[in-house]
Design a protein around this motif. Sequence first.
Motif, PDB file in Angstrom:
ATOM      1  N   HIS A  39      49.619  46.359  35.865  1.00  0.00           N
ATOM      2  CA  HIS A  39      49.811  45.289  37.200  1.00  0.00           C
ATOM      3  C   HIS A  39      49.863  46.000  38.033  1.00  0.00           C
ATOM      4  O   HIS A  39      50.681  46.823  38.250  1.00  0.00           O
ATOM      5  CB  HIS A  39      50.477  43.901  36.841  1.00  0.00           C
ATOM      6  CG  HIS A  39      49.604  43.133  36.061  1.00  0.00           C
ATOM      7  ND1 HIS A  39      49.809  43.142  34.370  1.00  0.00           N
ATOM      8  CD2 HIS A  39      49.018  41.875  36.243  1.00  0.00           C
ATOM      9  CE1 HIS A  39      49.498  42.594  33.976  1.00  0.00           C
ATOM     10  NE2 HIS A  39      48.618  41.162  34.736  1.00  0.00           N
ATOM     11  N   LEU A  40      49.236  46.361  39.010  1.00  0.00           N
ATOM     12  CA  LEU A  40      49.501  47.202  40.266  1.00  0.00           C
ATOM     13  C   LEU A  40      50.060  46.586  41.325  1.00  0.00           C
ATOM     14  O   LEU A  40      49.325  45.565  41.699  1.00  0.00           O
ATOM     15  CB  LEU A  40      47.954  48.412  40.814  1.00  0.00           C
ATOM     16  CG  LEU A  40      46.848  48.677  39.927  1.00  0.00           C
ATOM     17  CD1 LEU A  40      45.613  48.958  40.464  1.00  0.00           C
ATOM     18  CD2 LEU A  40      47.636  50.453  39.460  1.00  0.00           C
ATOM     19  N   ALA A  41      51.241  47.369  42.243  1.00  0.00           N
ATOM     20  CA  ALA A  41      51.352  46.754  42.848  1.00  0.00           C
ATOM     21  C   ALA A  41      51.152  46.567  44.543  1.00  0.00           C
ATOM     22  O   ALA A  41      50.398  47.458  44.821  1.00  0.00           O
ATOM     23  CB  ALA A  41      53.053  47.479  43.146  1.00  0.00           C
ATOM     24  N   ARG A  42      50.586  45.013  44.757  1.00  0.00           N
ATOM     25  CA  ARG A  42      50.022  44.244  45.844  1.00  0.00           C
ATOM     26  C   ARG A  42      50.098  43.338  46.252  1.00  0.00           C
ATOM     27  O   ARG A  42      50.436  42.904  46.032  1.00  0.00           O
ATOM     28  CB  ARG A  42      48.471  43.931  45.336  1.00  0.00           C
ATOM     29  CG  ARG A  42      47.254  45.233  44.710  1.00  0.00           C
ATOM     30  CD  ARG A  42      47.183  46.687  46.262  1.00  0.00           C
ATOM     31  NE  ARG A  42      46.352  47.255  45.546  1.00  0.00           N
ATOM     32  CZ  ARG A  42      46.892  48.049  45.100  1.00  0.00           C
ATOM     33  NH1 ARG A  42      47.909  48.904  45.217  1.00  0.00           N
ATOM     34  NH2 ARG A  42      45.802  48.940  44.046  1.00  0.00           N
ATOM     35  N   PRO A  43      51.678  44.252  47.046  1.00  0.00           N
ATOM     36  CA  PRO A  43      52.823  42.874  48.068  1.00  0.00           C
ATOM     37  C   PRO A  43      52.242  41.782  49.032  1.00  0.00           C
ATOM     38  O   PRO A  43      52.361  40.975  49.065  1.00  0.00           O
ATOM     39  CB  PRO A  43      53.974  43.643  48.835  1.00  0.00           C
ATOM     40  CG  PRO A  43      53.756  45.600  47.735  1.00  0.00           C
ATOM     41  CD  PRO A  43      52.581  45.536  47.477  1.00  0.00           C
ATOM     42  N   GLY A  44      51.386  42.212  49.217  1.00  0.00           N
ATOM     43  CA  GLY A  44      50.370  41.400  50.626  1.00  0.00           C
ATOM     44  C   GLY A  44      49.624  40.373  49.772  1.00  0.00           C
ATOM     45  O   GLY A  44      48.651  39.708  50.204  1.00  0.00           O
ATOM     46  N   MET A  45      49.417  40.657  49.134  1.00  0.00           N
ATOM     47  CA  MET A  45      48.493  39.828  47.164  1.00  0.00           C
ATOM     48  C   MET A  45      48.945  38.510  47.911  1.00  0.00           C
ATOM     49  O   MET A  45      49.745  38.278  46.404  1.00  0.00           O
ATOM     50  CB  MET A  45      48.025  40.509  46.170  1.00  0.00           C
ATOM     51  CG  MET A  45      46.420  39.328  46.425  1.00  0.00           C
ATOM     52  SD  MET A  45      45.917  40.733  44.936  1.00  0.00           S
ATOM     53  CE  MET A  45      44.341  39.961  44.409  1.00  0.00           C
ATOM     54  N   THR A  46      48.935  37.469  48.360  1.00  0.00           N
ATOM     55  CA  THR A  46      49.502  35.953  48.133  1.00  0.00           C
ATOM     56  C   THR A  46      48.273  34.893  47.696  1.00  0.00           C
ATOM     57  O   THR A  46      47.538  34.642  48.416  1.00  0.00           O
ATOM     58  CB  THR A  46      50.967  36.121  49.164  1.00  0.00           C
ATOM     59  OG1 THR A  46      49.326  35.788  50.823  1.00  0.00           O
ATOM     60  CG2 THR A  46      51.021  37.185  50.091  1.00  0.00           C
ATOM     61  N   PRO A  47      49.156  34.215  47.272  1.00  0.00           N
ATOM     62  CA  PRO A  47      48.331  32.455  46.907  1.00  0.00           C
ATOM     63  C   PRO A  47      48.595  31.559  48.446  1.00  0.00           C
ATOM     64  O   PRO A  47      49.994  31.429  48.912  1.00  0.00           O
ATOM     65  CB  PRO A  47      48.371  32.223  45.664  1.00  0.00           C
ATOM     66  CG  PRO A  47      50.240  32.311  45.708  1.00  0.00           C
ATOM     67  CD  PRO A  47      50.406  33.726  46.282  1.00  0.00           C
ATOM     68  N   SER A  48      47.489  30.459  48.418  1.00  0.00           N
ATOM     69  CA  SER A  48      47.726  29.346  49.142  1.00  0.00           C
ATOM     70  C   SER A  48      48.547  28.619  48.300  1.00  0.00           C
ATOM     71  O   SER A  48      49.576  28.844  46.914  1.00  0.00           O
ATOM     72  CB  SER A  48      47.110  28.721  49.502  1.00  0.00           C
ATOM     73  OG  SER A  48      45.942  28.419  48.410  1.00  0.00           O
ATOM     74  N   ALA A  49      49.268  27.743  48.570  1.00  0.00           N
ATOM     75  CA  ALA A  49      50.015  26.450  47.745  1.00  0.00           C
ATOM     76  C   ALA A  49      49.918  26.180  46.128  1.00  0.00           C
ATOM     77  O   ALA A  49      48.370  26.237  46.143  1.00  0.00           O
ATOM     78  CB  ALA A  49      50.590  25.519  48.803  1.00  0.00           C
ATOM     79  N   VAL A  50      50.440  26.997  45.622  1.00  0.00           N
ATOM     80  CA  VAL A  50      50.140  26.070  44.298  1.00  0.00           C
ATOM     81  C   VAL A  50      50.652  24.496  43.766  1.00  0.00           C
ATOM     82  O   VAL A  50      51.709  24.218  43.770  1.00  0.00           O
ATOM     83  CB  VAL A  50      50.564  27.364  42.981  1.00  0.00           C
ATOM     84  CG1 VAL A  50      50.186  26.524  41.900  1.00  0.00           C
ATOM     85  CG2 VAL A  50      49.886  28.766  43.383  1.00  0.00           C
ATOM     86  N   VAL A  51      49.706  23.783  43.805  1.00  0.00           N
ATOM     87  CA  VAL A  51      49.850  22.648  43.543  1.00  0.00           C
ATOM     88  C   VAL A  51      49.319  22.315  41.693  1.00  0.00           C
ATOM     89  O   VAL A  51      48.643  22.669  41.788  1.00  0.00           O
ATOM     90  CB  VAL A  51      49.288  21.332  44.621  1.00  0.00           C
ATOM     91  CG1 VAL A  51      49.435  20.413  44.306  1.00  0.00           C
ATOM     92  CG2 VAL A  51      49.367  21.655  45.862  1.00  0.00           C
ATOM     93  N   LEU A  52      50.326  22.153  40.989  1.00  0.00           N
ATOM     94  CA  LEU A  52      49.785  21.682  39.764  1.00  0.00           C
ATOM     95  C   LEU A  52      50.086  20.436  39.704  1.00  0.00           C
ATOM     96  O   LEU A  52      51.884  19.615  40.514  1.00  0.00           O
ATOM     97  CB  LEU A  52      50.813  22.295  38.543  1.00  0.00           C
ATOM     98  CG  LEU A  52      51.018  23.727  38.742  1.00  0.00           C
ATOM     99  CD1 LEU A  52      51.884  24.403  38.310  1.00  0.00           C
ATOM    100  CD2 LEU A  52      49.588  23.937  38.774  1.00  0.00           C
ATOM    101  N   GLY A  53      49.813  18.922  38.974  1.00  0.00           N
ATOM    102  CA  GLY A  53      49.431  17.448  38.696  1.00  0.00           C
ATOM    103  C   GLY A  53      49.053  17.490  38.110  1.00  0.00           C
ATOM    104  O   GLY A  53      48.041  18.217  36.489  1.00  0.00           O
ATOM    105  N   ASP A  54      49.190  15.985  36.782  1.00  0.00           N
ATOM    106  CA  ASP A  54      48.721  15.576  35.839  1.00  0.00           C
ATOM    107  C   ASP A  54      47.121  13.838  35.889  1.00  0.00           C
ATOM    108  O   ASP A  54      47.352  13.927  34.693  1.00  0.00           O
ATOM    109  CB  ASP A  54      49.733  14.809  35.276  1.00  0.00           C
ATOM    110  CG  ASP A  54      50.157  13.523  35.898  1.00  0.00           C
ATOM    111  OD1 ASP A  54      49.669  13.412  37.157  1.00  0.00           O
ATOM    112  OD2 ASP A  54      51.512  13.059  35.172  1.00  0.00           O
ATOM    113  N   GLY A  55      46.982  14.458  36.861  1.00  0.00           N
ATOM    114  CA  GLY A  55      45.917  14.140  37.125  1.00  0.00           C
ATOM    115  C   GLY A  55      44.160  15.040  36.871  1.00  0.00           C
ATOM    116  O   GLY A  55      44.702  15.911  36.244  1.00  0.00           O
TER     117      GLY A  55
END
Length: 266
Positions: A39-55
């Motif tokens: 897994h190459l270093a890519r510090p600038g690679m970011t996700p949006s908010a991660v929302v986990l639900g049971d619905g």
Amino acid sequence: MLSDDLTHLALCWRLVRRDGAALGFTSHDAALLVDGLIHLARPGMTPSAVVLGDGLEANDMEVAGALSAGALTASDLLAGRWDGARVELFLVDWRVPDAGRHVLASGTLGEVAVGDGADASFTAELLGPGAALAASAVELCSPECRAELGDARCRVSLRGREPILLLAEAEPDRVRADGITAADFAQGSLLVLDGPQAGLERRLIAEDDGWLLFDEPLALAAGTRVQVQEGCDKRFATCRDRFGNAANFRGEPQVPGADLLTRYQF
């Protein structure tokens, strides 16, 4: 991993293309080997908010990052090489990355947007497993056939209908080849077999004076080896007269359309 008083977490992305090619990235400042993939270093690679639900709703998200000539490239993304790729987002302990991982989200790569400039960036939509719930579970009535030429429901044999040939002429939105009846391949497909675009496929949406038109631009050169597949306009008359396959027609051509009430009889 998450219950320790002091954590050493690194965010990792893994993308697996439909042909099996895989890429890995991490927010850590050095590359990490996780499950046999670097897994190459890519510090600038970011996700949006991660929302986990049971619905039952689809938990979709976005990822943004910088393009790299050695990994993801704008041309590959725009050409569709990564369409539908499997994506997994997880956390690992960067000291012992193979000791276990905590999966945050997974799904498939959806719509991709690429920026301009030398340091181009991209944003990609990640479609979660719940996105499949938005698909219709049953077929809708239609006058056109709902099968694809040559599939298990159509049953037309593609033997002799998928020739391999060399392009006589090529433009970004259309191509021409000798030795075929171009009209038979309208609504078919073209697969590139060699050259820098090898592996890419385009839908042939129409025929125009011997030229086959693409649904999306693709830069090819004359002499490129391609495989083309015949197409079908999905009309009952075509299925019956051209393919002799009326028994397997998957449509309802006799069902009145929405314009029935607007018809006048004189």
